[in-house]
Design an enzyme around this catalytic site. Sequence first.
Site, PDB file in Angstrom:
ATOM      1  N   ASP A  13      25.961 -17.553 -12.105  1.00  0.00           N
ATOM      2  CA  ASP A  13      26.213 -18.382 -10.925  1.00  0.00           C
ATOM      3  C   ASP A  13      27.686 -18.748 -10.771  1.00  0.00           C
ATOM      4  O   ASP A  13      28.031 -19.814 -10.253  1.00  0.00           O
ATOM      5  CB  ASP A  13      25.353 -19.654 -10.956  1.00  0.00           C
ATOM      6  CG  ASP A  13      23.875 -19.325 -11.042  1.00  0.00           C
ATOM      7  OD1 ASP A  13      23.466 -18.307 -10.453  1.00  0.00           O
ATOM      8  OD2 ASP A  13      23.137 -20.072 -11.701  1.00  0.00           O
ATOM      9  N   LYS A  16      29.698 -14.630  -8.134  1.00  0.00           N
ATOM     10  CA  LYS A  16      29.908 -13.175  -8.106  1.00  0.00           C
ATOM     11  C   LYS A  16      29.613 -12.594  -6.721  1.00  0.00           C
ATOM     12  O   LYS A  16      30.357 -11.749  -6.221  1.00  0.00           O
ATOM     13  CB  LYS A  16      28.987 -12.485  -9.135  1.00  0.00           C
ATOM     14  CG  LYS A  16      29.268 -12.895 -10.562  1.00  0.00           C
ATOM     15  CD  LYS A  16      28.239 -12.327 -11.517  1.00  0.00           C
ATOM     16  CE  LYS A  16      26.850 -12.888 -11.361  1.00  0.00           C
ATOM     17  NZ  LYS A  16      26.724 -14.314 -11.694  1.00  0.00           N
ATOM     18  N   GLY A  40      20.525 -14.598  -8.266  1.00  0.00           N
ATOM     19  CA  GLY A  40      20.573 -15.106  -6.901  1.00  0.00           C
ATOM     20  C   GLY A  40      22.042 -15.153  -6.523  1.00  0.00           C
ATOM     21  O   GLY A  40      22.794 -15.950  -7.072  1.00  0.00           O
ATOM     22  N   HIS A  41      22.467 -14.245  -5.666  1.00  0.00           N
ATOM     23  CA  HIS A  41      23.884 -14.136  -5.285  1.00  0.00           C
ATOM     24  C   HIS A  41      24.047 -14.595  -3.833  1.00  0.00           C
ATOM     25  O   HIS A  41      23.398 -14.052  -2.940  1.00  0.00           O
ATOM     26  CB  HIS A  41      24.372 -12.688  -5.444  1.00  0.00           C
ATOM     27  CG  HIS A  41      24.359 -12.219  -6.871  1.00  0.00           C
ATOM     28  ND1 HIS A  41      24.714 -10.946  -7.240  1.00  0.00           N
ATOM     29  CD2 HIS A  41      24.029 -12.864  -8.018  1.00  0.00           C
ATOM     30  CE1 HIS A  41      24.623 -10.836  -8.560  1.00  0.00           C
ATOM     31  NE2 HIS A  41      24.193 -11.989  -9.049  1.00  0.00           N
ATOM     32  N   GLN A 217      23.954 -12.102 -13.637  1.00  0.00           N
ATOM     33  CA  GLN A 217      23.963 -13.077 -14.734  1.00  0.00           C
ATOM     34  C   GLN A 217      25.415 -13.300 -15.190  1.00  0.00           C
ATOM     35  O   GLN A 217      26.326 -13.131 -14.401  1.00  0.00           O
ATOM     36  CB  GLN A 217      23.068 -12.608 -15.888  1.00  0.00           C
ATOM     37  CG  GLN A 217      21.580 -12.637 -15.595  1.00  0.00           C
ATOM     38  CD  GLN A 217      21.096 -11.495 -14.723  1.00  0.00           C
ATOM     39  OE1 GLN A 217      21.343 -10.339 -15.008  1.00  0.00           O
ATOM     40  NE2 GLN A 217      20.402 -11.807 -13.653  1.00  0.00           N
TER      41      GLN A 217
HETATM   42  P1  GDP Z   1      26.393 -15.843  -8.295  1.00  0.00           P
HETATM   43  O1  GDP Z   1      25.021 -15.789  -8.840  1.00  0.00           O
HETATM   44  O2  GDP Z   1      27.437 -15.642  -9.342  1.00  0.00           O
HETATM   45  O3  GDP Z   1      26.595 -14.911  -7.128  1.00  0.00           O
HETATM   46  O4  GDP Z   1      26.599 -17.338  -7.753  1.00  0.00           O
HETATM   47  P2  GDP Z   1      25.519 -18.197  -6.879  1.00  0.00           P
HETATM   48  O5  GDP Z   1      25.485 -17.675  -5.506  1.00  0.00           O
HETATM   49  O6  GDP Z   1      24.246 -18.296  -7.614  1.00  0.00           O
HETATM   50  O7  GDP Z   1      26.173 -19.640  -6.970  1.00  0.00           O
HETATM   51  C1  GDP Z   1      27.421 -19.906  -6.461  1.00  0.00           C
HETATM   52  C2  GDP Z   1      27.286 -21.027  -5.411  1.00  0.00           C
HETATM   53  O8  GDP Z   1      28.575 -21.567  -5.126  1.00  0.00           O
HETATM   54  C3  GDP Z   1      26.765 -20.520  -4.082  1.00  0.00           C
HETATM   55  O9  GDP Z   1      26.048 -21.577  -3.470  1.00  0.00           O
HETATM   56  C4  GDP Z   1      28.028 -20.234  -3.280  1.00  0.00           C
HETATM   57  O10 GDP Z   1      27.838 -20.325  -1.880  1.00  0.00           O
HETATM   58  C5  GDP Z   1      28.930 -21.340  -3.771  1.00  0.00           C
HETATM   59  N1  GDP Z   1      30.362 -20.994  -3.798  1.00  0.00           N
HETATM   60  C6  GDP Z   1      30.957 -19.821  -4.119  1.00  0.00           C
HETATM   61  N2  GDP Z   1      32.292 -19.938  -4.128  1.00  0.00           N
HETATM   62  C7  GDP Z   1      32.557 -21.237  -3.813  1.00  0.00           C
HETATM   63  C8  GDP Z   1      33.758 -21.993  -3.692  1.00  0.00           C
HETATM   64  O11 GDP Z   1      34.866 -21.522  -3.908  1.00  0.00           O
HETATM   65  N3  GDP Z   1      33.616 -23.314  -3.372  1.00  0.00           N
HETATM   66  C9  GDP Z   1      32.406 -23.894  -3.155  1.00  0.00           C
HETATM   67  N4  GDP Z   1      32.374 -25.186  -2.848  1.00  0.00           N
HETATM   68  N5  GDP Z   1      31.257 -23.209  -3.247  1.00  0.00           N
HETATM   69  C10 GDP Z   1      31.326 -21.889  -3.601  1.00  0.00           C
HETATM   70  P1  IMO Z   2      23.075 -14.747 -11.394  1.00  0.00           P
HETATM   71  O1  IMO Z   2      23.233 -13.256 -11.242  1.00  0.00           O
HETATM   72  C1  IMO Z   2      22.078 -18.075 -14.017  1.00  0.00           C
HETATM   73  C2  IMO Z   2      19.004 -17.365 -17.078  1.00  0.00           C
HETATM   74  C3  IMO Z   2      17.708 -18.116 -16.885  1.00  0.00           C
HETATM   75  C4  IMO Z   2      17.301 -18.308 -18.329  1.00  0.00           C
HETATM   76  C5  IMO Z   2      17.749 -17.011 -18.986  1.00  0.00           C
HETATM   77  C6  IMO Z   2      16.648 -15.980 -19.162  1.00  0.00           C
HETATM   78  O2  IMO Z   2      22.607 -15.449 -10.181  1.00  0.00           O
HETATM   79  O3  IMO Z   2      24.278 -15.342 -12.028  1.00  0.00           O
HETATM   80  P2  IMO Z   2      15.365 -14.424 -17.406  1.00  0.00           P
HETATM   81  O4  IMO Z   2      14.525 -14.755 -16.215  1.00  0.00           O
HETATM   82  O5  IMO Z   2      16.538 -13.573 -17.099  1.00  0.00           O
HETATM   83  O6  IMO Z   2      14.558 -13.874 -18.559  1.00  0.00           O
HETATM   84  O7  IMO Z   2      15.925 -15.861 -17.933  1.00  0.00           O
HETATM   85  O8  IMO Z   2      18.767 -16.466 -18.152  1.00  0.00           O
HETATM   86  N1  IMO Z   2      19.433 -16.540 -15.908  1.00  0.00           N
HETATM   87  C7  IMO Z   2      20.408 -16.905 -15.065  1.00  0.00           C
HETATM   88  N2  IMO Z   2      21.159 -18.027 -15.002  1.00  0.00           N
HETATM   89  N3  IMO Z   2      22.298 -17.071 -13.139  1.00  0.00           N
HETATM   90  C8  IMO Z   2      21.574 -15.930 -13.202  1.00  0.00           C
HETATM   91  O9  IMO Z   2      21.841 -14.878 -12.424  1.00  0.00           O
HETATM   92  C9  IMO Z   2      20.559 -15.817 -14.180  1.00  0.00           C
HETATM   93  N4  IMO Z   2      19.678 -14.858 -14.502  1.00  0.00           N
HETATM   94  C10 IMO Z   2      18.998 -15.312 -15.569  1.00  0.00           C
HETATM   95  O10 IMO Z   2      17.903 -19.324 -16.215  1.00  0.00           O
HETATM   96  O11 IMO Z   2      18.055 -19.352 -18.904  1.00  0.00           O
HETATM   97 MG    MG Z   3      23.299 -16.960  -8.964  1.00  0.00          MG
END
Ligand code: GDP
Ligand code: IMO
Ligand code: MG
Length: 426
Positions: A13, A16, A40-41, A217
């Site tokens: 998270d 990416k 979840g991206h 991840q």
């Molecule tokens: P990922 O899994 O690495 O793609 O990241 P996620 O999408 O799960 O979580 C990142 C969260 O931060 C999302 O809600 C994005 O919309 C938000 N986000 C990304 N870059 C920024 C930033 O520079 N500032 C803020 N405030 N939010 C951001």
């Molecule tokens: P993105 O790509 C954050 C974590 C789960 C749990 C562990 C194992 O959005 O960054 P799993 O279901 O993979 O067997 O769970 O890994 N986990 C993540 N945490 N971002 C993710 O993906 C994750 N994918 C798995 O919360 O701790």
């Molecule tokens: Mg994510």
Amino acid sequence: MPVTVVVGLQWGDEGKGRIVDYLSRGADAVARFGGGANAGHTVRVGEETYKLRIVPSGVVAGVSQCIIGPGAVVSPSGLLAELATLNRCGVDTSGVWLSDLAHLIMPYHVEMDRALEKDRAEGALGTTGNGIGPAYADRVARCGMRAGDLRDLASCQAILERRKVPLQQIGISLDLNSIAMQLAALADSLLPHVCDTIALLHQTLRGGGRILAEGAQGTMLDVGLGTYPYVTSSVTVAGGASAGLGFGPKHVEHVVGVVKAYSTRVGSGPLPTELAGTEGETLRTRGAEVGVVTGRPRRCGWLDLPALKYAAQINGATHLALTKLDVLDDLERIPVCTAYRTGSPASLPFAIEAGAQPQCESLPGWNGTIGSVRTWSELPHNARSYVAYLEQYIGLPVSYISVGPERSQIIVRGGAPLVPRVAASA
Ligand code: GDP
Ligand code: IMO
Ligand code: MG
């Protein structure tokens, strides 16, 4: 060398999806090399928010080839539902290709995931409950089903029959006819997206195309190099891009490590800089730190530089992309962990497991709003100092600084790879 790999350097998270979306405009193909819908991206364009689970984030920017590689695990119904949602939002998914070698997540994998978590009781890993671990376990145990098997439903049936007794022994009964019928129905819709993605990728490479390999991840969740057993079941580091997509490492030119300006983690396992009280709550609220997949609140803490340095090293990161710097606006002082109090000669994951205590330094905040800043020189002095401190500690350039979730809220600095239309600022 045409491949840029984008990976998370923390516990997932990091943003990416947001960085891949930005870089996609300079790419001919975007390819996911591991994981499944545990990811979840998020991509935000204007007022529209897209939550990608298994489809590469490049689909939003309209990249013509969006590949889900052999290293990923895929729920057929989940993928079809995601494609349908994207289509409803006006996103063209005709260029989404699923490798025929990718393993399928079956309903019994989800059942097994949930049952295993229940059995672990207090020691639960906090998985996303999507069947990821059991699907990878079947892959390694050589009893899984691949997307290409859907071309021959008799072979799917045979795989299911072989699974029936072992699953019964752990209390999971398979209704073979019902699963076979479901698969037949899904195959019709899925097979038009299934192909030899290795051939496709190599065709793009031969044609001089640029490929963005999208990690899922984060490094500290890598099955072998992360905080085991509190990890996912796939290789999340940049080295996994080559094996997970089917090309040699010689093609990789850049590795962009995505770093959130502080630390977060969902699920169980150690997070050395975790803030239990109101400070953690403040970061969680300001950063809207709620899991995309499970809706769980993310645990929050300060930036962990020793863990980050380890992550940058094992990924061979060449550039950093710093996200969510805006979340730190208004903080008077910003602590960062610069060392662990541990005399242990153990590897970093073991040291963390042994309860490494973070030692922090406190950097001055900038007390201002940076969401509308688009150039390095416009950033407040103390924000630049924070970035410079990170660069110096890790020994890598911070080439992208994200100051908000929206696509345009980014500062791109000179020397950044795969820079699309917008010019770099310094
Ligand atoms: P990922 O899994 O690495 O793609 O990241 P996620 O999408 O799960 O979580 C990142 C969260 O931060 C999302 O809600 C994005 O919309 C938000 N986000 C990304 N870059 C920024 C930033 O520079 N500032 C803020 N405030 N939010 C951001
Ligand atoms: P993105 O790509 C954050 C974590 C789960 C749990 C562990 C194992 O959005 O960054 P799993 O279901 O993979 O067997 O769970 O890994 N986990 C993540 N945490 N971002 C993710 O993906 C994750 N994918 C798995 O919360 O701790
Ligand atoms: Mg994510």
